[in-house]
Design a protein around this motif. Structure first.
Motif, short mmCIF file in Angstrom:
data_model
loop_
_atom_site.label_atom_id
_atom_site.label_comp_id
_atom_site.label_asym_id
_atom_site.label_seq_id
_atom_site.Cartn_x
_atom_site.Cartn_y
_atom_site.Cartn_z
N TYR A 160 0.96 -1.43 0.09
CA TYR A 160 0.05 -0.11 0.07
C TYR A 160 0.96 1.34 0.04
O TYR A 160 0.48 2.37 -0.51
N GLN A 161 1.85 1.15 0.80
CA GLN A 161 2.79 2.31 0.70
C GLN A 161 3.44 2.51 -0.66
O GLN A 161 3.56 3.87 -1.17
N PHE A 162 3.94 1.44 -1.41
CA PHE A 162 4.42 1.44 -2.55
C PHE A 162 3.32 2.11 -3.81
O PHE A 162 3.65 2.88 -4.51
N ALA A 163 2.28 1.55 -3.54
CA ALA A 163 1.15 2.03 -4.48
C ALA A 163 0.74 3.39 -4.31
O ALA A 163 0.66 4.22 -5.25
N ALA A 164 0.75 3.92 -3.00
CA ALA A 164 0.81 5.42 -2.78
C ALA A 164 2.06 6.18 -3.49
O ALA A 164 1.51 7.30 -4.05
N LEU A 165 3.13 5.65 -3.48
CA LEU A 165 4.12 6.23 -3.88
C LEU A 165 4.31 6.48 -5.26
O LEU A 165 4.76 7.47 -5.91
N HIS A 166 3.77 5.36 -6.03
CA HIS A 166 3.71 5.41 -7.53
C HIS A 166 2.45 5.77 -8.15
O HIS A 166 2.50 5.27 -9.58
N GLY A 167 1.40 5.78 -7.40
CA GLY A 167 0.14 6.47 -7.73
C GLY A 167 -0.63 5.33 -8.58
O GLY A 167 -1.54 5.35 -9.34
N ILE A 168 -0.50 3.99 -7.95
CA ILE A 168 -1.14 2.92 -8.27
C ILE A 168 -2.51 2.88 -7.31
O ILE A 168 -2.58 2.95 -6.20
N ASP A 169 -3.62 2.66 -8.25
CA ASP A 169 -4.99 2.89 -7.54
C ASP A 169 -5.66 1.38 -7.11
O ASP A 169 -6.70 1.47 -6.65
N SER A 170 -4.77 0.19 -7.26
CA SER A 170 -5.43 -1.06 -7.16
C SER A 170 -5.34 -1.26 -5.43
O SER A 170 -4.54 -0.62 -4.61
N THR A 171 -6.29 -2.08 -4.92
CA THR A 171 -6.54 -2.24 -3.71
C THR A 171 -7.02 -3.76 -3.46
O THR A 171 -7.26 -4.43 -4.37
#
Length: 482
Positions: A294-305
């Motif tokens: 989730y931290q990586f997704a927030a950093l790279h603008g990935i919206d998958s959850t």
């Protein structure tokens, strides 16, 4: 990752499992297929059981659930530890003393044929649907990532997958399953550890910095004591974990078939204590991975959850190719091994419990067992194809709910048998076992209206077992078994 690379990884894993299975199936007779001749080393079973308890769905879902429930899943795992201790020191000595091949033989000895067949059929329905839906989800994922881009129809995907599962288990049985689970555990541990390290490295964390980032993140919250109506409430999760472990491991032929392959109850107890402690560590690693995802997704603008976040990041190209390879290896190892162990357990239960072939001659038993094994594989493939026809998440959810309901009556049956010494009117037991889940279904659908907003979670299993227990009390003949 290209479809060709994914299929190459799958093929290489198949080859490894076939080699392992080939070593395991040497000189395997019917007893070896069903119980491993009671010669499995406890430490090998302990290591194998770590992977056995992790399915393909768990592999993807546990990191994804961190976004909504934090580390709350560990509350359930804490209950699992207590439940495993009860299995090890209460059920296991009993099963070894009775020299059971199938755990449901206990119901025949304790109550009678109707109770015996009821327990066996409830297990059969639950395990077949559960195993099929897990393998379906992986086949569906591989269809999207690899088979469909290459123009290969889904039915070929299923035929290859189920055919392989049958191939590596048809001779070795539980011996092949234990060896395959050992490979699976190794793959899962390597996969999750290296994924954590690669993601942490990409985000600029050293080991200490990674631990600090996870600890300070609100998603690392473990305990939930605030709201009793919440599904995450600690005591709901903890006590449900205890009884869920007893029902889905101690009273599940799939899981107990491994534990009962040890030389004696003491060896099996060592295996179970060590394996559940190691599983706690592995699940914690999966949850740590979830926070980093989730931290990586927030950093790279990935919206998958949720369930989509791990596949999206692992195969999305932002990380080295090895991360995607590790993800695919972890996914297929957890899925195909779970299907293989389920197929072996279904074959054992159907042959021993439903067909009543335990006391048949070696040749006749072997012939029947092989035919049943093929039949179980074909049925599993058919169920997967039916899931694909409907292709609805609601269907998958319904199957999981149904599977959880079927363990309640089994738990209630064993609880009454172990905690009391009374006999029952055996012919009425199937009606009790069917009525209990129906009552639970009614309560679950109306709980918020009837109980001031209360929502059932996994503790519904306990209520299901309690209804069965009460039903057995009502069917009691009022006299002790001679």
């Amino acid at each position: 990752m290209t479809p060709s690379i994914i299929l190459l990884i799958v093929a290489l894993y198949f080859i490894v499992l076939l080699l392992v299975s080939g070593m395991a199936k040497r000189k395997v007779d019917n007893a070896g297929f069903f119980s491993g001749n009671r010669q499995s080393r406890w430490y090998m079973v302990a290591f194998a059981m770590i992977g056995a308890m992790i399915s393909g769905v768990t592999y993807v879902s546990v990191p994804g659930m961190v976004g909504k429930s934090g580390f709350g899943y560990l509350q359930l795992i804490m209950g699992f530890i207590v439940g495993q201790l009860i299995i090890a020191f209460v059920l296991t000595p009993l099963f070894y003393r009775m020299q059971l091949t199938s755990v449901y033989e206990y119901l025949s000895n304790r109550f009678g044929t109707a109770s015996y067949h009821t327990g066996a059929w409830f297990f059969f329905i639950s395990k077949m649907l559960g195993a099929a839906v897990r393998l379906f989800l992986v086949c569906f994922t591989l269809q999207i990532l690899a088979f469909e881009p290459l123009g290969i129809p889904f039915i070929i995907n299923v035929a290859v997958s189920v055919g392989f599962v049958w191939l590596y288990t048809h001779q070795g049985g539980v011996k092949s399953v234990i060896w395959a689970d050992t490979v699976k555990t190794f793959c899962l541990i390597i996969s999750v550890v290296l994924c954590i390290l690669f993601i942490a490295q990409d985000m600029g964390f050293n080991f200490a910095g990674m631990l600090q980032a996870i600890e300070q993140d609100p998603m690392s919250k473990v305990f939930f004591f605030d709201n009793p109506n919440d599904k995450q409430y600690f005591f709901k999760q903890f006590f449900a974990g205890i009884f869920t472990m007893i029902a889905t491991c101690g009273l599940d032929q799939d899981m107990m078939q491994r534990n009962l392959s040890c030389k004696n109850s003491r060896e099996s107890q060592k295996n179970m204590v060590i394996s559940i402690l190691l599983q706690f560590v592995v699940i914690t690693a999966f949850l740590m991975l979830g926070v980093l995802l989730y931290q990586f997704a927030a950093l790279h603008g990935i919206d998958s959850t949720g369930d989509k976040i791990f596949p999206a990041i692992a195969t999305g190209g932002q990380l080295p190719l090895i991360v995607g390879i590790l993800f695919v290896v972890g996914l297929i190892s957890s899925a195909y091994n779970a299907a293989g162990s389920a197929l072996t357990a279904l074959t054992t239960s159907f042959t021993i419990d439903i067909l009543g072939m335990k006391n048949s001659g070696e040749a006749q038993l072997g012939t029947t067992r092989k035919r049943v094994h093929i039949g179980m594989a074909l049925l599993m493939a058919l169920v997967i194809i039916v899931f694909n026809v409907f292709n609805s998440t609601s269907v998958v959810d319904a199957v999981y709910i149904l599977a959880s309901y079927t363990y309640g009556p089994i738990l209630g049956m064993f609880a009454f048998g172990i905690l009391t010494s009374y006999q029952v009117r055996d012919r009425f037991i199937p009606y009790v076992a069917i009525l209990s889940p129906l009552l639970c279904f009614v309560l679950d659908k109306n709980s918020e209206a009837w109980f001031n907003g209360y929502r059932f979670s996994y503790e519904l299993l306990i209520l299901n077992a309690l209804f069965t227990f009460v039903g057995f009390c009502l069917m009691s003949q009022g006299k002790k078994k001679a």
